[in-house]
Design a protein around this motif. Structure first.
Motif, mmCIF file in Angstrom:
data_model
loop_
_atom_site.group_PDB
_atom_site.id
_atom_site.type_symbol
_atom_site.label_atom_id
_atom_site.label_comp_id
_atom_site.label_asym_id
_atom_site.label_seq_id
_atom_site.Cartn_x
_atom_site.Cartn_y
_atom_site.Cartn_z
ATOM 1 N N ASN A 1 -39.125 -30.111 38.583
ATOM 2 C CA ASN A 1 -40.377 -30.780 38.237
ATOM 3 C C ASN A 1 -40.029 -32.014 37.406
ATOM 4 O O ASN A 1 -40.217 -32.040 36.192
ATOM 5 N N TRP A 2 -39.502 -33.021 38.086
ATOM 6 C CA TRP A 2 -39.061 -34.219 37.389
ATOM 7 C C TRP A 2 -40.228 -34.983 36.788
ATOM 8 O O TRP A 2 -40.064 -35.656 35.769
ATOM 9 N N ASN A 3 -41.379 -34.896 37.399
ATOM 10 C CA ASN A 3 -42.541 -35.643 36.914
ATOM 11 C C ASN A 3 -43.023 -35.106 35.578
ATOM 12 O O ASN A 3 -43.231 -35.869 34.629
ATOM 13 N N GLY A 4 -43.202 -33.788 35.476
ATOM 14 C CA GLY A 4 -43.625 -33.207 34.206
ATOM 15 C C GLY A 4 -42.571 -33.346 33.132
ATOM 16 O O GLY A 4 -42.882 -33.646 31.971
ATOM 17 N N GLY A 5 -41.293 -33.146 33.479
ATOM 18 C CA GLY A 5 -40.221 -33.309 32.496
ATOM 19 C C GLY A 5 -40.096 -34.735 32.002
ATOM 20 O O GLY A 5 -39.844 -34.976 30.816
ATOM 21 N N ILE B 1 -40.271 -43.726 33.359
ATOM 22 C CA ILE B 1 -41.691 -44.090 33.401
ATOM 23 C C ILE B 1 -42.256 -43.886 34.802
ATOM 24 O O ILE B 1 -43.393 -43.415 34.969
ATOM 25 N N TYR B 2 -41.468 -44.215 35.807
ATOM 26 C CA TYR B 2 -41.938 -44.050 37.200
ATOM 27 C C TYR B 2 -42.246 -42.588 37.494
ATOM 28 O O TYR B 2 -43.323 -42.258 38.026
ATOM 29 N N TYR B 3 -41.334 -41.690 37.166
ATOM 30 C CA TYR B 3 -41.567 -40.275 37.443
ATOM 31 C C TYR B 3 -42.681 -39.704 36.565
ATOM 32 O O TYR B 3 -43.398 -38.787 36.988
ATOM 33 N N ALA B 4 -42.832 -40.229 35.347
ATOM 34 C CA ALA B 4 -43.845 -39.695 34.443
ATOM 35 C C ALA B 4 -45.255 -39.970 34.941
ATOM 36 O O ALA B 4 -46.167 -39.152 34.721
ATOM 37 N N PHE B 5 -45.453 -41.094 35.630
ATOM 38 C CA PHE B 5 -46.799 -41.469 36.059
ATOM 39 C C PHE B 5 -46.971 -41.368 37.575
ATOM 40 O O PHE B 5 -47.824 -42.057 38.152
ATOM 41 N N THR B 6 -46.179 -40.529 38.204
ATOM 42 C CA THR B 6 -46.341 -40.262 39.633
ATOM 43 C C THR B 6 -46.305 -38.760 39.865
ATOM 44 O O THR B 6 -45.834 -37.997 39.011
ATOM 45 N N ASN B 7 -46.774 -38.353 41.022
ATOM 46 C CA ASN B 7 -46.690 -36.940 41.393
ATOM 47 C C ASN B 7 -45.530 -36.732 42.351
ATOM 48 O O ASN B 7 -44.713 -37.627 42.563
ATOM 49 N N GLY B 8 -45.462 -35.546 42.939
ATOM 50 C CA GLY B 8 -44.353 -35.241 43.845
ATOM 51 C C GLY B 8 -44.327 -36.106 45.089
ATOM 52 O O GLY B 8 -43.284 -36.235 45.735
ATOM 53 N N PHE C 1 -49.479 -42.597 42.089
ATOM 54 C CA PHE C 1 -49.783 -42.780 40.672
ATOM 55 C C PHE C 1 -50.773 -41.725 40.208
ATOM 56 O O PHE C 1 -51.764 -41.419 40.890
ATOM 57 N N THR C 2 -50.513 -41.175 39.020
ATOM 58 C CA THR C 2 -51.393 -40.163 38.442
ATOM 59 C C THR C 2 -51.187 -40.099 36.937
ATOM 60 O O THR C 2 -50.117 -40.466 36.429
ATOM 61 N N VAL C 3 -52.224 -39.660 36.247
ATOM 62 C CA VAL C 3 -52.132 -39.440 34.802
ATOM 63 C C VAL C 3 -52.253 -37.957 34.477
ATOM 64 O O VAL C 3 -52.420 -37.590 33.316
ATOM 65 N N LEU C 4 -52.176 -37.117 35.516
ATOM 66 C CA LEU C 4 -52.291 -35.681 35.296
ATOM 67 C C LEU C 4 -51.137 -35.146 34.455
ATOM 68 O O LEU C 4 -51.305 -34.168 33.714
ATOM 69 N N ASN C 5 -49.962 -35.773 34.578
ATOM 70 C CA ASN C 5 -48.830 -35.330 33.760
ATOM 71 C C ASN C 5 -49.097 -35.574 32.280
ATOM 72 O O ASN C 5 -48.723 -34.752 31.429
ATOM 73 N N LEU C 6 -49.771 -36.694 31.982
ATOM 74 C CA LEU C 6 -50.091 -37.021 30.590
ATOM 75 C C LEU C 6 -51.172 -36.101 30.043
ATOM 76 O O LEU C 6 -51.035 -35.540 28.953
ATOM 77 N N THR C 7 -52.248 -35.948 30.795
ATOM 78 C CA THR C 7 -53.329 -35.073 30.333
ATOM 79 C C THR C 7 -52.894 -33.615 30.307
ATOM 80 O O THR C 7 -53.334 -32.838 29.454
ATOM 81 N N GLY C 8 -52.020 -33.244 31.244
ATOM 82 C CA GLY C 8 -51.546 -31.871 31.275
ATOM 83 C C GLY C 8 -50.722 -31.509 30.055
ATOM 84 O O GLY C 8 -50.740 -30.363 29.607
ATOM 85 N N PHE C 9 -50.021 -32.490 29.494
ATOM 86 C CA PHE C 9 -49.227 -32.219 28.291
ATOM 87 C C PHE C 9 -50.128 -31.828 27.119
ATOM 88 O O PHE C 9 -49.810 -30.908 26.367
#
Length: 264
Positions: A228-232, A31-38, A42-50
């Protein structure tokens, strides 16, 4: 005063530690990597990008297609086999069940490699039929997981229900459709869960039979391979949510049929 060290709470401590270290802690990291950037912000770009990336959405749809077709094929093959074995009086019934389970004792890679050699001999180049080969390989791998729960459920059905249906004038087909099939639905749902969910992420079969990345498991692996641990992590988290939602839906239907709702 002597205190019992083998109380229920004390025996649950090892399980609690295992749950914290190997379930909750990895989930927290995910969850930490999913909602953070490099940079750790904190970011939700990974969620919206999916949901805006056609590559990930296409992979998700393809994974659903592979899993759905594999599940249907396994169900069509497993239900007649499980039904015939459950109602038969064969003395070698246990041996036949063991024959279905025996391939699971062989190494997974060896089984798929043997299947690949057979398909190569039949087709020449596996790249000509990637979807068919993937469904065939996954059906071959997951078929026992569909047969066993259906067989167990049907074999435990009360034969008096079928006798009552026949006494009320139901034919064999009508008794099957009105009694056996609804009461065997919990086994069907259990088998569907055990086949559909792994088939969405089992990229090993797809990669061994046809080198491609059109499935969710291989897509997640490619993200982590590219660091790219955040996007994965976000893709893995979304897939985990889909799995949980599917499990809750099937559990609700299964509990309803266990209470006799489907039979009524």
């Amino acid at each position: 005063m002597y205190k019992n060290i083998f109380s229920r709470k004390s025996l649950g401590i090892p399980y609690l530690l295992f749950l914290l270290l190997f379930v909750l802690l990895p989930l927290f990291v995910l969850i930490y990597y999913a909602f953070t950037n490099g940079q750790g912000e904190f970011t939700v770009l990974n969620l919206t990008g999916f949901f805006t990336d056609p590559n990930t959405l296409g992979t998700l749809c393809y994974s659903f297609g592979i899993a759905a077709v594999t599940t249907v094929v396994c169900l069509l093959l497993a239900y007649p086999a499980a039904y015939i074995l459950a109602i038969s009086k064969l003395p070698a019934k246990s041996i036949i069940i063991m024959l279905f389970v025996m391939p699971m004792w062989i190494n997974f890679s060896l089984r798929i490699t043997a299947l690949k050699e057979i398909l190569t001999w039949m087709e020449g180049r596996l790249a000509y039929h990637p979807f068919f080969n993937t469904v065939l390989g996954m059906s071959y791998d997951f078929l026992p997981f569909m047969i066993l729960p259906i067989y167990t459920t049907i074999s435990k059905l009360d034969g008096a229900l079928l006798e009552a249906a026949r006494d009320l004038g139901a034919g064999e087909l009508q008794a099957f459709l009105k009694v056996t099939l609804p009461l065997s639905l919990p086994g069907i749902l259990s088998g569907v869960s055990m086949v559909f969910l792994p088939a969405m992420t089992n990229y090993v079969v797809l990669d061994m039979l046809y080198n491609s990345t059109y499935i969710m498991g291989s897509l997640i692996g490619s993200y982590f391979a590219a660091y790219n641990w955040n996007g994965g992590s976000m893709i893995a988290l979304i897939l985990l949510g889909i799995v949980c939602l599917f499990t809750l839906m099937t559990r609700g239907i299964e509990e309803e049929n266990t209470r006799g709702g489907a039979l009524l």
